[in-house]
Design a protein around this motif. Structure first.
Motif, short mmCIF file in Angstrom:
data_model
loop_
_atom_site.label_atom_id
_atom_site.label_comp_id
_atom_site.label_asym_id
_atom_site.label_seq_id
_atom_site.Cartn_x
_atom_site.Cartn_y
_atom_site.Cartn_z
N ARG A 35 2.00 -5.16 1.35
CA ARG A 35 1.46 -6.55 1.65
C ARG A 35 2.54 -6.84 2.22
N GLY A 36 2.98 -8.41 2.66
CA GLY A 36 3.59 -9.14 3.34
C GLY A 36 3.70 -9.61 4.68
N ASP A 37 4.66 -10.44 5.60
CA ASP A 37 4.16 -11.15 7.52
C ASP A 37 4.88 -9.76 8.14
N ARG A 38 5.55 -8.72 7.13
CA ARG A 38 6.55 -7.97 8.22
C ARG A 38 6.14 -6.41 7.68
N ILE A 39 4.72 -5.74 7.44
CA ILE A 39 4.43 -4.84 7.33
C ILE A 39 4.99 -3.94 8.49
N THR A 40 5.95 -2.85 7.95
CA THR A 40 6.17 -2.15 9.25
C THR A 40 5.35 -0.66 9.16
N CYS A 48 -0.40 3.47 1.72
CA CYS A 48 -0.14 2.24 1.56
C CYS A 48 -1.99 1.50 2.13
N ALA A 49 -2.54 0.92 0.93
CA ALA A 49 -3.74 0.40 1.37
C ALA A 49 -3.31 -1.24 1.78
N VAL A 50 -3.86 -2.01 2.42
CA VAL A 50 -3.62 -3.49 2.93
C VAL A 50 -4.92 -4.48 2.71
N ALA A 51 -4.98 -5.37 2.06
CA ALA A 51 -5.60 -6.08 2.33
C ALA A 51 -5.40 -7.37 3.34
N THR A 52 -4.25 -8.09 3.10
CA THR A 52 -3.57 -8.80 4.21
C THR A 52 -2.42 -8.12 4.19
N GLY A 53 -2.31 -9.80 4.96
CA GLY A 53 -0.63 -9.66 5.95
C GLY A 53 -0.67 -9.34 7.08
N THR A 54 0.44 -8.94 8.00
CA THR A 54 1.15 -8.74 9.36
C THR A 54 0.98 -7.26 9.47
N VAL A 55 0.31 -6.88 10.28
CA VAL A 55 1.22 -5.34 10.64
C VAL A 55 2.47 -5.58 11.92
N VAL A 56 3.88 -5.79 12.31
CA VAL A 56 4.97 -5.21 13.26
C VAL A 56 4.91 -4.11 13.62
N LEU A 57 4.49 -4.23 14.75
CA LEU A 57 5.58 -2.69 15.68
C LEU A 57 7.19 -2.89 15.50
N PRO A 58 6.64 -1.67 16.24
CA PRO A 58 8.97 -1.52 16.55
C PRO A 58 8.57 -2.38 17.39
N ASP A 59 8.19 -2.84 18.82
CA ASP A 59 8.42 -3.59 19.58
C ASP A 59 8.19 -5.24 19.56
N GLY A 60 7.56 -4.84 18.40
CA GLY A 60 7.37 -6.52 18.08
C GLY A 60 6.74 -7.24 17.95
N ARG A 61 5.75 -6.37 19.07
CA ARG A 61 4.27 -7.33 18.23
C ARG A 61 3.89 -7.02 16.87
N VAL A 102 -1.29 3.47 19.72
CA VAL A 102 -0.23 3.04 20.75
C VAL A 102 -0.32 3.84 21.91
N ASP A 103 -1.08 3.00 23.33
CA ASP A 103 -0.67 4.64 24.22
C ASP A 103 -1.64 6.12 23.72
N HIS A 104 -2.00 6.55 22.79
CA HIS A 104 -2.47 7.77 22.87
C HIS A 104 -1.75 7.98 21.39
N VAL A 105 -0.61 7.94 21.05
CA VAL A 105 0.22 7.91 19.80
C VAL A 105 -0.26 7.75 18.53
N TRP A 106 -0.11 8.48 17.75
CA TRP A 106 -0.68 7.46 16.09
C TRP A 106 0.78 8.09 15.13
N SER A 107 0.01 6.64 14.65
CA SER A 107 0.95 6.90 13.38
C SER A 107 0.42 5.48 12.31
N GLY A 108 1.14 5.49 11.28
CA GLY A 108 0.69 4.91 10.20
C GLY A 108 0.07 6.03 8.98
#
Length: 325
Positions: A35-40, A48-61, A102-108
């Motif tokens: 949870r939180g506003d900077r889930i990496t 982890c299960a995520v109900a709310t929050g913000t996912v931040v990519l390495p490029d900052g998006r 991201v452009d066909h590269v999977w993660s998470g």
């Protein structure tokens, strides 16, 4: 589907938006929670299960976590020669976690990635073709049959509103013309098709578009909004699409206020053709992905200045929209 689609092929197995097929309910133990506003992305690998929050990519998006069973996809178009930030899809599978591509590269989450990769294969059903990859020379848009599908389509006309705040040119009618290049009776390169793709402009709004300045996607509001705002250098526009089980439910678009736009066919100088760029972005909105940059098609990932030819569909573009609708 008309005869135009018969024998259609796709450039590689390329999917830039993932659509959920089911929510994983098979785990007996409760999943850890992020949870939180900077889930990496690194945190997501825990499953982890995520109900709310913000996912931040390495490029900052940044991406508002979509509801369980939902995918949010960010689909940018850039200026030719600028760095490509890449297409992104964030899928919340529920208890299996979040899959990121991201452009066909999977993660998470590994479990979510396995689930979504299987969904991609099932929904894409693509046939590989590498003809345009063997040369760096531009290919005629009327000899290129390639297209890619994002894995979603609309079950009804896209109802959207326009926010004129910050517009660099009077844009509503021009952007709508870009949308209508794909709808109803369409023709390209001497071929014709009739598609069920459709849009409905419902008027102006003060609601902000869900596309962020960094090129990510905020929270879904259930309302599709097209508007203007700052974007990263080299990015002309970004489309965000939310989808569930293969059906698109919302699309937002943002056009950059940092570049100079033209709405005239008599375009000159360092201006970008708004109608051509809008045609590309509405191709994404309706469910088409990128083709090779040298394909000569509307759905190539970058535009040059005054590229008014991007207003007109090529053969692969026509075959792609016909295959979807």
């Amino acid at each position: 589907m008309s005869s135009v689609t018969a024998g259609a092929v796709v450039l590689g197995i390329v999917v830039t938006a993932v659509v959920v097929t089911s929510i994983d309910e098979g785990r007996a133990d409760a999943a850890p929670t992020c949870r939180g506003d900077r889930i990496t992305v690194a945190e997501l690998t825990s499953g982890c299960a995520v109900a709310t929050g913000t996912v931040v990519l390495p490029d900052g998006r940044r991406f508002g976590v979509p509801r369980a069973g939902t995918t949010v996809s960010a689909l940018p178009v850039g200026a030719a020669g600028a760095g490509d930030p890449g297409d992104v899809s964030i899928t919340n599978t529920g208890r299996a976690g979040i899959a990121v591509v991201v452009d066909h590269v999977w993660s998470g989450s590994p479990a979510a990635v396995r689930q979504e990769r299987a969904a991609v294969r099932a929904r894409s059903a693509v046939v590989a073709r590498a003809a345009t990859a063997t040369t760096t020379q531009p290919v005629s848009s009327c000899s290129n049959k390639t297209f890619t599908k994002l894995g979603f389509r609309w079950a009804a006309p896209v109802s959207w509103s326009y926010n004129a705040t910050g517009q660099k040119v009077s844009g509503a009618s021009t952007i709508r013309s870009g949308a209508d290049a794909w709808t109803g009776a369409v023709s390209a390169c001497g071929k014709k098709a009739t598609t069920t793709a459709a849009e409905r402009f419902v008027g102006t709004t003060t609601q902000a578009t869900g596309v962020t300045a960094a090129g990510g996607c905020g929270a879904s509001t259930g309302t599709s909004v097209v508007g203007w705002g700052s974007l990263r250098s080299g990015t002309l526009a970004v489309t965000c699409v939310w989808s569930r089980s293969g059906t698109a439910i919302e699309v937002d678009q943002r056009y950059s206020t940092a570049v100079t736009w033209s709405t005239s066919t008599a375009c000159s100088g360092a201006r970008f053709d708004l109608r051509g760029v809008a045609t590309h972005e509405w191709g994404h909105a309706f469910g088409l992905g990128h083709t090779a940059q040298n394909s000569g098609l509307v759905m190539k990932p970058a535009s040059t200045t005054c590229e008014v030819g991007q207003r007109t569909l090529g053969l692969g573009d026509l075959m792609g929209i016909d295959a979807l609708y």
